[in-house]
Design an enzyme around this catalytic site. Structure first.
Site, PDB file in Angstrom:
ATOM      1  N   TYR A  87      42.117  41.903  36.591  1.00  0.00           N
ATOM      2  CA  TYR A  87      43.431  40.918  36.603  1.00  0.00           C
ATOM      3  C   TYR A  87      44.398  41.011  35.917  1.00  0.00           C
ATOM      4  CZ  TYR A  87      39.704  38.642  39.775  1.00  0.00           C
ATOM      5  OH  TYR A  87      38.899  38.567  40.675  1.00  0.00           O
TER       6      TYR A  87
ATOM      7  N   ASP B  56      33.476  37.108  37.150  1.00  0.00           N
ATOM      8  CA  ASP B  56      34.895  37.243  38.111  1.00  0.00           C
ATOM      9  C   ASP B  56      35.957  36.435  37.544  1.00  0.00           C
ATOM     10  OD1 ASP B  56      36.189  38.496  40.057  1.00  0.00           O
ATOM     11  OD2 ASP B  56      35.015  38.121  41.601  1.00  0.00           O
TER      12      ASP B  56
ATOM     13  N   ASP C 115      38.412  46.535  44.614  1.00  0.00           N
ATOM     14  CA  ASP C 115      37.081  46.193  45.039  1.00  0.00           C
ATOM     15  C   ASP C 115      36.883  47.689  46.150  1.00  0.00           C
ATOM     16  OD1 ASP C 115      37.070  43.971  44.023  1.00  0.00           O
ATOM     17  OD2 ASP C 115      36.969  42.732  45.875  1.00  0.00           O
TER      18      ASP C 115
ATOM     19  N   TRP D  65      37.673  41.282  33.828  1.00  0.00           N
ATOM     20  CA  TRP D  65      38.734  41.264  32.989  1.00  0.00           C
ATOM     21  C   TRP D  65      39.857  41.912  33.152  1.00  0.00           C
ATOM     22  CZ3 TRP D  65      37.766  40.499  27.150  1.00  0.00           C
ATOM     23  CH2 TRP D  65      38.931  39.862  26.486  1.00  0.00           C
ATOM     24  N   PRO D  66      39.620  43.508  33.061  1.00  0.00           N
ATOM     25  CA  PRO D  66      40.901  44.142  33.488  1.00  0.00           C
ATOM     26  C   PRO D  66      41.670  44.525  34.792  1.00  0.00           C
ATOM     27  CG  PRO D  66      38.877  45.523  33.164  1.00  0.00           C
ATOM     28  CD  PRO D  66      38.614  44.052  32.744  1.00  0.00           C
TER      29      PRO D  66
END
Length: 419
Positions: A198, A162, A219, A195-196
């Site tokens: 955020y 995460d 999510d 990664w993408p």
């Protein structure tokens, strides 16, 4: 040959292509398995909620059910522990991560051995920043090599990383660095990146170089609105997403929420079909003890799993929208002697049609409009009902289907002849 690479060829057995950058040779097809988070969240009070708390008891019970209920045989082999498994602090002497002493008293190596002895693969959650997203443990910051080696020592096969509590600079530096740390251990571990999720403007070319799969959307929640929102997020970026995905690197729209509280049977079919079309990892999040028989039948549908795991490894995309109807297509095998693909096609009814918002709708389209142009035609099979073979269609033929509201019909158009 180094032992680690020998292990790759024994375990993955799908090809010898090595992903440039990550170089672990894994995830040649979308991973399949189970993860607790959407269903069980971060329940840690085992006194009040012994059946639902994040614990070795839940993981062992799920491992048993994956095998006894036929999920493992169908391909769901990764059992992945999500957030909330750690102690709040590292070991004071070694600085190693510690599993909760109360909830994982046997330790992670012992749990990993139990999972492996069931013929399953062992996954675990971590965070790139200072702490995990649910504040239940320390993140990997300043301990990349130590944590990667700890996971290797525990026999981990899959790491979900995460990105909470990390800056954009730390994300761009940290994800590749932790991937290199995993490689240095010599143990093959699938590397799942958030990664993408955020990043305001993700560099998918860079991400695909360093990760086996990557979360690109919100999510998921246990609702049809959440499923269709993720579909919308995918379709808005589908050119870039499909360009960089393929064997060893997959777009991850999050978990399958089939078998929980809110998805209807039709909405459950919808999620499963679209996840198969876009070549998404099939990671369940449910209580396998209470999955209804009709939902279990969906999850174990080998024809749909076969589409998801198709060896072409080419993700599909939305090709047509007509009011509240969408058409999603994925090229699949077999391929004809003349180089023409077969296709998996999902016809989606989002509901809300002005005349009758909650009615089934009939949709018809000539196949050539969808890019099906093999003059020899296609044999059509209903993927939700294998006994329902619709016969041969040519590109000029009109295909008709009746779709329930907030539901889907899903077919395989097998090119003729295919050998």
């Amino acid at each position: 040959m180094p032992l680690s690479l020998l292990f790759l060829f024994i375990c993955d057995c799908v090809g010898t292509h090595i992903v440039n950058g990550l170089e672990n040779g894994l995830a040649r097809k979308p991973p399949m398995g189970w993860m607790p988070f959407e269903r069980f969240r971060c329940v840690t009070d085992c006194s009040r909620f012994p059946k639902d708390c994040i614990s070795e008891r839940l993981m062992r019970r799920t491992a048993n059910l994956l095998v006894s209920e036929g999920y493992a045989a169908a391909g769901y082999r990764y059992l992945i522990i999500d957030d909330c498994w750690m102690e709040a602090s590292r070991d004071k002497a070694t600085h190693e991560l510690l599993p909760s002493e109360d909830r994982f008293p046997s330790g992670m190596r012992d749990l990993g051995n139990y999972i492996h002895n069931k013929g399953l693969l062992f996954g675990i959650y971590h965070d790139l920043g200072e702490k995990t997203c649910m504040f239940h443990g320390p993140g990997a910051a300043r301990h990349f090599n130590l944590d990667a080696q700890t996971f290797a020592n525990w026999g981990v096969d899959y790491v979900k990383m995460d990105g909470c509590f990390a800056s954009e600079i730390e994300l761009d530096r940290g994800y590749p660095e932790f991937g290199r740390a995993l490689n240095k251990t010599g143990r093959p571990m699938v590397y799942s990146c958030s990664w993408p999720f955020y990043k305001a403007q993700p560099d998918f070319k860079l991400i695909a170089k360093h990760c086996n799969l990557w979360r690109f959307a919100d999510d998921i929640q246990d609702s049809v609105a959440s499923v269709t929102n993720i579909m919308k997020q995918y379709s808005k970026s589908q050119i870039e997403l499909t360009t960089h995905a393929g064997p060893g690197r997959w777009n991850d729209p999050d978990m399958l929420v089939l078998g929980n509280y809110h998805l209807s049977y039709d909405a459950s079919r919808l999620q499963l079909a679209i996840w198969a079309v876009i070549a998404a990892p099939l990671i369940m999040t449910n209580d396998l003890e209470s999955v209804r028989p009709e939902i279990k039948e969906l999850l174990l549908n080998r024809d749909i799993i076969s589409v998801n795991q198709d060896p072409l490894g080419q993700p599909g995309h939305k090709v047509l929208t007509s009011q509240n109807i969408q058409v999603w297509i994925r090229p699949v095998t077999p391929v004809s002697n003349f180089g023409k693909n077969s296709f998996a096609i999902a016809f989606v009814n989002l509901g809300g049609f002005a005349v009758c918002p909650l009615c089934p709708q009939i949709y018809q389209v000539q196949l050539h409009r969808l890019g099906l142009n093999s003059r020899r035609g296609y044999n059509v099979m209903d993927l939700f009902n294998r006994s329902h073979n619709l016969g041969l269609y040519t590109p000029k033929d009109t295909f008709n289907t009746r779709i329930n509201p907030e539901g889907v019909t899903f077919y395989k158009f097998t090119v003729f002849p295919s050998n």
